[in-house]
Scaffold this motif. Structure first.
Motif, PDB file in Angstrom:
ATOM      1  N   ASP B 195     -10.633 -42.275  51.842  1.00 43.60           N
ATOM      2  CA  ASP B 195     -11.031 -43.452  52.608  1.00 43.60           C
ATOM      3  C   ASP B 195      -9.864 -44.393  52.817  1.00 43.60           C
ATOM      4  O   ASP B 195      -9.663 -44.929  53.899  1.00 43.60           O
ATOM      5  CB  ASP B 195     -12.154 -44.196  51.881  1.00 43.60           C
ATOM      6  N   THR B 199      -9.668 -43.255  56.497  1.00 43.84           N
ATOM      7  CA  THR B 199     -10.839 -43.915  57.082  1.00 43.84           C
ATOM      8  C   THR B 199     -10.545 -45.359  57.438  1.00 43.84           C
ATOM      9  O   THR B 199     -10.903 -45.831  58.508  1.00 43.84           O
ATOM     10  CB  THR B 199     -12.015 -43.866  56.098  1.00 43.84           C
ATOM     11  N   GLN B 205      -9.071 -45.878  63.087  1.00 48.82           N
ATOM     12  CA  GLN B 205     -10.310 -46.486  63.584  1.00 48.82           C
ATOM     13  C   GLN B 205     -10.242 -46.711  65.080  1.00 48.82           C
ATOM     14  O   GLN B 205     -11.210 -46.501  65.801  1.00 48.82           O
ATOM     15  CB  GLN B 205     -10.557 -47.797  62.857  1.00 48.82           C
ATOM     16  N   LYS B 209     -13.233 -44.960  67.033  1.00 51.25           N
ATOM     17  CA  LYS B 209     -14.418 -45.774  67.319  1.00 51.25           C
ATOM     18  C   LYS B 209     -14.639 -45.881  68.818  1.00 51.25           C
ATOM     19  O   LYS B 209     -13.719 -46.173  69.573  1.00 51.25           O
ATOM     20  CB  LYS B 209     -14.286 -47.158  66.694  1.00 51.25           C
ATOM     21  N   ARG B 257     -25.908 -41.787  60.874  1.00 48.08           N
ATOM     22  CA  ARG B 257     -25.286 -42.909  61.571  1.00 48.08           C
ATOM     23  C   ARG B 257     -25.854 -42.943  62.978  1.00 48.08           C
ATOM     24  O   ARG B 257     -26.250 -41.912  63.511  1.00 48.08           O
ATOM     25  CB  ARG B 257     -23.764 -42.731  61.645  1.00 48.08           C
ATOM     26  N   TYR B 266     -17.413 -38.669  61.726  1.00 47.52           N
ATOM     27  CA  TYR B 266     -16.482 -38.638  60.592  1.00 47.52           C
ATOM     28  C   TYR B 266     -17.157 -39.208  59.345  1.00 47.52           C
ATOM     29  O   TYR B 266     -17.138 -38.584  58.280  1.00 47.52           O
ATOM     30  CB  TYR B 266     -15.233 -39.443  60.964  1.00 47.52           C
ATOM     31  N   SER B 267     -17.784 -40.383  59.495  1.00 44.28           N
ATOM     32  CA  SER B 267     -18.394 -41.024  58.329  1.00 44.28           C
ATOM     33  C   SER B 267     -19.526 -40.184  57.758  1.00 44.28           C
ATOM     34  O   SER B 267     -19.723 -40.135  56.542  1.00 44.28           O
ATOM     35  CB  SER B 267     -18.957 -42.389  58.706  1.00 44.28           C
ATOM     36  N   GLN B 271     -19.804 -39.057  53.955  1.00 44.06           N
ATOM     37  CA  GLN B 271     -21.008 -39.364  53.193  1.00 44.06           C
ATOM     38  C   GLN B 271     -21.631 -38.086  52.637  1.00 44.06           C
ATOM     39  O   GLN B 271     -22.108 -38.051  51.506  1.00 44.06           O
ATOM     40  CB  GLN B 271     -21.990 -40.095  54.117  1.00 44.06           C
TER      41      GLN B 271
END
Lengths: 354, 374, 158
Positions: B195, B199, B205, B209, B257, B266-267, B271
């Motif tokens: 992270d 991340t 990002q 994003k 998400r 990605y997240s 997770q």
């Protein structure tokens, strides 16, 4: 026109005894050029080796350690291999420009080395527009990249070349302006003068806050100038394969490769000269031994080179539009404000002098 | 008015065509993308498949049910154990075999380890695709530990073929539990490092994003599954809705998400690594005693009929559909591979983006080309 | 002041990332995960279950446990195993008995699935841990696993 060739004084005197003065100065220039070419071809190879070892250490690897002691001869072997390789080309490529491109890149990289003050006496050309010359020369390289990418007749290379054009034109501004910020302090473009000024404290100390900001901007823009990650839009191997030098092989590829490393060394060397006092030792501890200047110069430069390598092996790559956003929305406005602040500081004599 | 149009026409750019692949660093194998590009902006993406088609489904019609298992190793090689499990579960359900609890628990543990290993590799490659080369080695370092566990217990690192219809080929190795516990402890310190390295990185990002957006409706209509679907808010975890093996005995959260962009996908995967660790932790301490395999006939003949079993591989929903005519080979065997459906959404996601966006989007699809082509 | 906080947060995340790689750089001496392969050949030991190649162990009397039942040949998905067999007279019982002449193993076709070893009723074949299987001539990959003049161990029945 008389260009002071300070390191070659002895050679020149000896040559003058044999031939006319103008002929002697040309011969001296050629000798110096050959010496520099030899030194920096080898130095470039070692920079490649350092990069590979440093990258390996960042990445939990060992790095090349087989050829020679601890892999010291690895890049020599690579260069030998590249010399022996066939020079391939693409069908319907513009052969003349295709072959010309690598020389643009490598020659512009080597030319800039001429004005670098390695130590007090060891500087080939001490011209009075030193910094200006460096900035001008460093933007010639991009022509080579553009030519190479365009003449290759390869779309990936073309995209890489166009990105390179966009990137260099943008970041040239920041490099120039951040150096200009420091010129306000020195009042001279001549590199030896700039070093002289720093005897009263390195410029990054003299100029304190605006100097630090200028240094940060310079390092970012300088990394972008050399087309290294995180600004390696030109190569971007996960997007464009190898970018502008996709179609190059053998020694022509090696020129591009070597030029990248010499450029990296140059950017670091300029930073060391302008911000960290070139060959001046910290607090003048070795002032009595002049030749140690080379050591200090190289040490400072290599630390900055290491910083650039650290960037490269840590950060993801920017996208091409973000690259421009960073320059035009962040670096350039900050830089302009920074110049004003620096001018104010110089005017009000808020400089820190030791 | 007329004049302005002419001037604009003079500056009109031309669309051009690029072959991305089959040999290209970002396509992770032999995927070929036919790109139509206007400058840097992608106008059209057409995936072209078939470069690594080995007709596995046809080969399955030739093979016995024991032999089919080892072919599935070669589809999605990063979740080979889960593929094996899918075929074995199909056969076992068709034969109505009672599978010992020990087998179920071991299968689930190794399945989740496979998922973590796959996600580790994906994380490394994701970083590499967006330009951070170092992530690759950190991801592989952690994956190596899992591979060692596999090698000790199953004998192979990638194509394990550890499942057989009726159980497992061997019992777990005596070091297995200890090694898995070591790994869990080790990996718990490494995900935060992932992270911090990638991340949180501002460049990363910005790169991810709002890029490659897939809405929930589109995700469902493209038949997307796995982390790609869950990144779009499409709750589609087979482990949750149709639990198999020991997955009904554990509690875990489905990583979900709603943004539907590259960063969401990605997240979700990051997770999922945490959730897989938690599943392993719940099971590793109490692997029940018992048989590691139930006897089956040497020649397995499935009853006449059609059988379907789906599992959640690291990439999404893998379905195994068997039509049996009562002989020792399947009459037809169809794999519903997750990669194929996920790839179909790529064109929708990447159009209008830049080349860099396409690469980042493709990285989060986590494509394994042999899985798409089979 | 979103503009400046953006810059500061950005720089902070970049420095966080650099601290991670920096930490590994400083510990690179002991942290390297590279195996210097041909050098560590002596210490490199494969796990017991490692599937390198199929071997047929022979005991000191040059006897193996293969009865020539051909179950492995049938179980193999790729036709990797070919058993050339014959019928001989059993010395003790005097009955005709199947015995192997050559157990041919094509390593080049083997996918290491392990079904042959799994199915073998007498445990005549097992996994060898050799992983250096590359050869210059591919005919060298076709191997005869039973030693010349070897015979099946007494008392082994399938």
């Amino acid at each position: 026109m008389r260009i002071p060739l300070s390191i070659t004084d002895n050679i020149q005197e000896w040559l003058v005894s044999m031939m006319s003065e103008s002929a002697a100065s040309y011969v001296a220039m050629i000798i110096v050029a050959l010496i520099y070419l030899g030194i920096f071809a080898i130095a470039g190879l070692f920079l490649v080796l350092i990069e590979r070892r440093v990258a390996a250490w960042f990445q939990l690897r060992i790095g090349p350690n087989r050829v020679g002691f601890q892999g010291l001869l690895q890049t020599m072997a690579d260069a030998l291999k590249l010399v022996s390789k066939e020079l391939t080309g693409t069908d319907r490529a513009d052969k003349f420009l295709y072959n010309l491109a690598p020389y643009f890149v490598i020659i512009s990289a080597l030319m800039a080395l001429g004005v670098m003050p390695f130590t007090k006496e060891f500087q080939a050309f001490d011209i009075n527009i030193g910094i200006f010359f460096l900035i001008a020369i460093s933007s010639i390289g991009v022509i080579g990249i553009l030519l190479g990418g365009w003449a290759s007749n390869n779309k990936f290379a073309l995209i890489g070349a166009m990105r390179s054009g966009v990137q260099t034109i943008s970041y040239e501004l920041s490099v120039g302006l951040s150096l200009l910020t420091m010129i306000l302090l020195t009042g001279s473009l001549q590199l030896s003068e700039i070093v002289e000024v720093q005897k009263g404290g390195w410029l990054i100390v003299q100029g304190h806050i605006p100097a630090i900001i200028a240094f940060m901007i310079y390092m970012i823009a300088g990394t972008a100038e050399t087309n290294r990650a995180p600004f390696d839009m030109v190569e971007a191997e996960s997007e464009l394969g190898a970018g502008f030098h996709t179609e190059y092989s053998g020694m022509k590829f090696a020129y591009f490769f070597l030029a990248e490393f010499i450029n990296m060394f140059l950017i670091a060397a300029i930073a060391a000269t302008v911000f960290f006092g070139a060959w001046l030792s910290p607090f003048g501890i070795t002032e009595s031994i002049p030749w140690l200047g080379v050591f200090w110069f190289l040490a400072k430069t290599l630390v900055l080179v290491f910083l650039m390598m650290w960037f490269r092996w840590t950060f993801p790559r920017l996208r091409v539009d973000q690259l421009l956003t960073l320059e035009w929305k962040y670096l350039l406005p900050i830089n302009l404000v920074n110049i004003v602040i620096m001018a104010f500081i110089v005017w009000q004599k808020l400089i820190i002098q030791i | 008015m007329q004049e302005t149009t002419t001037i604009n026409n003079n500056f009109k750019s031309e669309e051009y065509f690029i072959n991305m692949g089959p040999q290209h660093p970002a396509t992770h194998g032999v995927l070929r993308l036919l790109l139509t590009i206007d400058g840097e902006i992608i106008k059209k993406v057409e995936p072209d498949l078939g470069y690594i088609h080995r007709s596995i489904e046809k080969m399955c019609e030739r093979d016995s049910y024991q032999q089919i298992v080892h072919l599935t190793d070669r589809m999605d090689y990063l979740s080979s154990h889960i593929n094996n499990e899918a075929v074995c579960l199909t056969v076992e359900n068709a034969l109505q075999l009672e599978i010992p609890e020990r087998v179920q628990v071991i299968r689930t543990i190794i399945g989740e380890l496979t998922r973590i290993a796959s996600h580790c590799l994906w994380w490394g490659v994701m970083g590499m695709d967006v330009g951070a080369l170092t992530t690759y080695f950190y991801g592989f370092r952690d994956r190596e530990m899992i591979n060692d566990i596999f090698e000790e217990t199953c004998g192979a690192r990638l194509t394990m073929n550890y499942n057989v219809p009726g159980g497992l080929m061997w019992d777990i190795h005596e070091n297995f539990v200890k090694r898995v516990k070591d790994f869990v402890a080790h990996f718990k310190t490494k995900i935060p490092e992932y992270d911090r390295l990638l991340t949180g990185n501002v460049i990363f990002q910005k790169r991810t994003k709002g890029v490659g957006i897939l809405t929930k409706e589109d995700a469902i209509s493209f038949g997307v599954s796995g982390p790609v679907g869950r990144g779009s808010g499409f709750s589609c975890d087979v482990r949750k809705y149709h639990p198999y093996s020991a997955l009904d005995k554990v509690t875990f959260n489905e990583a979900l998400r709603t943004e539907g962009d590259t960063f969401a996908r990605y997240s979700v995967r990051i997770q999922e690594m945490w959730e897989s660790l938690s599943i392993i932790e719940q099971l590793i301490d109490n692997i029940p005693e018992g048989e590691f395999r139930v006897k089956t006939n040497a020649v397995i003949k499935l009853p006449k009929g059609e059988f379907y079993q789906k599992v959640e591989t690291a990439r999404g929903e893998l379905g195994v559909y068997v039509i049996s005519t009562g002989t020792k080979n399947p009459y037809r065997l169809k794999f519903r591979s997750p990669g194929f459906s996920n790839l179909s959404a790529l064109s929708h996601m990447a159009t209008g983006g830049k080349i860099g966006d396409l690469v980042a989007t493709m990285a989060t699809l986590d494509l394994v080309i042999p899985d798409i082509d089979r | 002041m979103g503009y400046f906080s953006n810059i500061f947060n950005g720089i902070k995340t970049l420095l966080t990332g650099m601290s991670i790689t920096g930490k590994y750089f400083l510990n690179s001496r002991k942290g390297a995960i590279t195996q210097q392969y041909p050098d560590n050949r002596e210490t490199l030991k494969m796990f017991d279950r490692f599937r390198g190649e199929v071997i047929m162990p022979h005991d000191e009397n040059n006897e193996h446990a293969c009865t020539g039942c051909q179950k492995c040949e049938i179980a193999c998905p790729n036709g990797t195993i070919e058993i050339i067999w014959d019928r001989g007279i059993d010395e003790e019982t005097g009955k005709k008995k199947k015995k192997i002449d050559q157990f041919v193993y094509h390593l080049s076709m083997c996918t290491m699935c392990g079904l042959c070893i799994d199915v073998c009723p007498t445990d005549a074949i097992e996994w060898g841990q050799n992983f250096e299987n590359s050869v210059y001539d591919r005919t060298a990959l076709t191997r005869v696993l039973n030693e010349p003049e070897s015979k099946v161990r007494a008392g082994i029945e399938d």
